[in-house]
Design a protein around this motif. Sequence first.
Motif, PDB file in Angstrom:
ATOM      1  N   ILE A 128       0.353  -1.463   0.262  1.00  0.00           N
ATOM      2  CA  ILE A 128      -0.056  -0.101  -0.192  1.00  0.00           C
ATOM      3  C   ILE A 128       0.495   1.569  -0.028  1.00  0.00           C
ATOM      4  O   ILE A 128       0.726   2.140  -0.568  1.00  0.00           O
ATOM      5  N   ILE A 129       1.934   0.672   0.239  1.00  0.00           N
ATOM      6  CA  ILE A 129       3.115   2.417   0.738  1.00  0.00           C
ATOM      7  C   ILE A 129       3.261   2.799  -0.917  1.00  0.00           C
ATOM      8  O   ILE A 129       2.966   4.248  -1.442  1.00  0.00           O
ATOM      9  N   SER A 130       3.429   1.936  -2.070  1.00  0.00           N
ATOM     10  CA  SER A 130       3.471   2.094  -3.491  1.00  0.00           C
ATOM     11  C   SER A 130       2.573   2.940  -4.077  1.00  0.00           C
ATOM     12  O   SER A 130       2.932   3.035  -4.959  1.00  0.00           O
ATOM     13  N   ILE A 131       1.604   2.831  -3.702  1.00  0.00           N
ATOM     14  CA  ILE A 131       0.674   3.440  -4.281  1.00  0.00           C
ATOM     15  C   ILE A 131       0.393   5.407  -4.479  1.00  0.00           C
ATOM     16  O   ILE A 131       0.184   5.923  -5.587  1.00  0.00           O
ATOM     17  N   ARG A 132       1.266   5.639  -3.547  1.00  0.00           N
ATOM     18  CA  ARG A 132       1.421   7.226  -3.934  1.00  0.00           C
ATOM     19  C   ARG A 132       3.029   7.720  -3.640  1.00  0.00           C
ATOM     20  O   ARG A 132       3.486   7.108  -3.699  1.00  0.00           O
ATOM     21  N   ARG A 133       3.268   8.167  -3.708  1.00  0.00           N
ATOM     22  CA  ARG A 133       4.670   9.893  -3.420  1.00  0.00           C
ATOM     23  C   ARG A 133       4.718  10.267  -2.384  1.00  0.00           C
ATOM     24  O   ARG A 133       3.923  10.793  -1.939  1.00  0.00           O
ATOM     25  N   TYR A 134       6.046  10.094  -2.718  1.00  0.00           N
ATOM     26  CA  TYR A 134       6.292  10.903  -0.781  1.00  0.00           C
ATOM     27  C   TYR A 134       7.687  12.142  -0.863  1.00  0.00           C
ATOM     28  O   TYR A 134       8.640  11.278  -0.939  1.00  0.00           O
ATOM     29  N   PRO A 135       7.282  12.843  -1.969  1.00  0.00           N
ATOM     30  CA  PRO A 135       8.655  14.092  -2.161  1.00  0.00           C
ATOM     31  C   PRO A 135       9.139  14.338  -0.554  1.00  0.00           C
ATOM     32  O   PRO A 135       8.758  14.573  -0.064  1.00  0.00           O
ATOM     33  N   LEU A 136      10.495  14.478  -0.937  1.00  0.00           N
ATOM     34  CA  LEU A 136      11.551  14.795   0.194  1.00  0.00           C
ATOM     35  C   LEU A 136      11.142  15.914   0.801  1.00  0.00           C
ATOM     36  O   LEU A 136      11.309  17.209  -0.254  1.00  0.00           O
ATOM     37  N   ALA A 137      11.428  16.183   1.822  1.00  0.00           N
ATOM     38  CA  ALA A 137      11.220  17.225   2.612  1.00  0.00           C
ATOM     39  C   ALA A 137      12.391  18.065   1.985  1.00  0.00           C
ATOM     40  O   ALA A 137      13.618  17.484   1.890  1.00  0.00           O
ATOM     41  N   PRO A 138      13.021  20.006   2.568  1.00  0.00           N
ATOM     42  CA  PRO A 138      13.901  20.221   2.381  1.00  0.00           C
ATOM     43  C   PRO A 138      14.826  19.819   3.632  1.00  0.00           C
ATOM     44  O   PRO A 138      16.470  19.718   2.879  1.00  0.00           O
ATOM     45  N   ALA A 139      14.750  18.934   4.589  1.00  0.00           N
ATOM     46  CA  ALA A 139      15.631  18.613   5.448  1.00  0.00           C
ATOM     47  C   ALA A 139      16.092  17.510   5.343  1.00  0.00           C
ATOM     48  O   ALA A 139      17.104  17.431   5.763  1.00  0.00           O
ATOM     49  N   LYS A 140      14.593  16.781   4.440  1.00  0.00           N
ATOM     50  CA  LYS A 140      15.189  15.681   4.213  1.00  0.00           C
ATOM     51  C   LYS A 140      16.568  15.609   3.252  1.00  0.00           C
ATOM     52  O   LYS A 140      17.411  14.927   3.107  1.00  0.00           O
ATOM     53  N   ARG A 141      16.718  16.083   1.941  1.00  0.00           N
ATOM     54  CA  ARG A 141      17.711  17.103   1.091  1.00  0.00           C
ATOM     55  C   ARG A 141      18.827  17.181   2.039  1.00  0.00           C
ATOM     56  O   ARG A 141      19.783  16.428   1.087  1.00  0.00           O
ATOM     57  N   LEU A 142      18.611  18.130   3.245  1.00  0.00           N
ATOM     58  CA  LEU A 142      20.052  18.427   3.648  1.00  0.00           C
ATOM     59  C   LEU A 142      20.402  17.138   4.225  1.00  0.00           C
ATOM     60  O   LEU A 142      22.059  17.694   4.027  1.00  0.00           O
ATOM     61  N   ALA A 143      19.578  16.096   5.143  1.00  0.00           N
ATOM     62  CA  ALA A 143      20.420  15.493   5.681  1.00  0.00           C
ATOM     63  C   ALA A 143      21.950  14.274   4.373  1.00  0.00           C
ATOM     64  O   ALA A 143      22.253  13.719   5.076  1.00  0.00           O
ATOM     65  N   GLN A 144      20.326  14.362   3.229  1.00  0.00           N
ATOM     66  CA  GLN A 144      21.178  13.571   2.435  1.00  0.00           C
ATOM     67  C   GLN A 144      22.794  13.716   1.963  1.00  0.00           C
ATOM     68  O   GLN A 144      24.027  13.772   1.959  1.00  0.00           O
ATOM     69  N   TYR A 145      22.973  15.447   1.979  1.00  0.00           N
ATOM     70  CA  TYR A 145      24.138  15.978   1.695  1.00  0.00           C
ATOM     71  C   TYR A 145      25.258  15.656   3.355  1.00  0.00           C
ATOM     72  O   TYR A 145      26.092  15.668   2.900  1.00  0.00           O
ATOM     73  N   ALA A 146      24.732  15.851   4.544  1.00  0.00           N
ATOM     74  CA  ALA A 146      25.165  15.410   5.386  1.00  0.00           C
ATOM     75  C   ALA A 146      25.748  13.533   5.454  1.00  0.00           C
ATOM     76  O   ALA A 146      26.833  13.590   5.957  1.00  0.00           O
ATOM     77  N   ARG A 147      25.412  13.191   4.801  1.00  0.00           N
ATOM     78  CA  ARG A 147      25.665  11.590   4.762  1.00  0.00           C
ATOM     79  C   ARG A 147      26.495  11.383   3.661  1.00  0.00           C
ATOM     80  O   ARG A 147      27.961  10.964   3.527  1.00  0.00           O
ATOM     81  N   LYS A 148      27.441  12.693   2.908  1.00  0.00           N
ATOM     82  CA  LYS A 148      27.710  12.169   1.944  1.00  0.00           C
ATOM     83  C   LYS A 148      29.277  12.857   2.335  1.00  0.00           C
ATOM     84  O   LYS A 148      30.036  12.108   2.069  1.00  0.00           O
ATOM     85  N   LEU A 149      29.020  13.274   4.006  1.00  0.00           N
ATOM     86  CA  LEU A 149      30.628  13.738   4.199  1.00  0.00           C
ATOM     87  C   LEU A 149      30.935  12.707   4.787  1.00  0.00           C
ATOM     88  O   LEU A 149      32.208  12.593   5.203  1.00  0.00           O
TER      89      LEU A 149
END
Length: 345
Positions: A128-149
């Motif tokens: 059921i999770i796959s029936i809709r999109r879950y857009p990345l919020a700005p905070a989630k995008r920033l967290a991605q770049y933190a993981r890149k460190l």
Amino acid sequence: MGARVAVYFVASPLQYLAARRIAENFEAGARQVLVWYKPGVTPIVREADWDAAGYMPWPRWEPLPGPFGRHRRLRDNIRRVAALVGPCDSLHIHSAVFDTEAINYFLRALPKACGAREMRARILPDGIISIRRYPLAPAKRLAQYARKLRRLVAPELDYWCFGGDRIGSDAPFCDRIYVIAGLPHEYPADKVVVLPPLVTPRAGAAAGAASERTALVIGQPLVGAGLMKPADRDAVSDEIRAWLAALGIRRIIYKGHPKDPDQELKQPDYETLSLDEPLEVHLANTPYDAVVGVRSSALLFARQTSPASTRVVAFGWGRVRFKSDDERRQMGEAFRSTGVVLNEG
């Protein structure tokens, strides 16, 4: 050197069944490697069905002992999976989501570790999770770049940042999204591939209802997951029991959820069902007069695989806390389109 290897990162029985169908129908000729990272999947894994298979500890929940255990677990997992995959030219990485450090680092690290010149990422369905999109919020995008460190101290941990849907459906590394027939979705049409039925019923199975009228209650965490208040959960449980009694069903079997240790919908007179196979396989091969629950994905598969005479009903939707009206609408459409009856009480 193996020409092509397909790797499947799975965390649920449903994802496991989808991986088997993909391996059989879309990745024929490739070396098939299964990696599961939730202990609850272990009992259903048939390692003989795969060229290589192994359990991968989740870094957050199973870090290595000592300092920086989570970081060292990430690196160890890459070495562990690379050993299962072996040298290859082409690598297809399958996962239900790519916005998680436990999986994302493999996008860049695994091809390098295995000598692959080509890598493609493909998305597994997740119910059921796959029936809709879950857009990345700005905070989630920033967290991605933190993981890149992390690459500053471990070059192989080079997180692949992306935007759009958090599972990775819009990302440039994703070229295919597998979906389940009959379920709506919001993915780009040029990437979608519809899977054949995940379960093939055994010959003679579910040919008719058992002599004693029987129902299956599918449990899930409700209060524990913040979906209901305790009073609402109790009211729904009583409503299910009364509805089954009105149908003359006396034998009621309860299938708990791995994340529901309290078995929130279980009544004292229910039998407990223990399985060494995915619930979806059991549903396709076991006749019930009724299959009921609240908003479990298993209800969708019960409707798809059970005889037309089986009543499949989702109770308590008027009491469930949805994240938004849009989520409620989309989930409702998915259940109704599959043929599950919604009880709004």
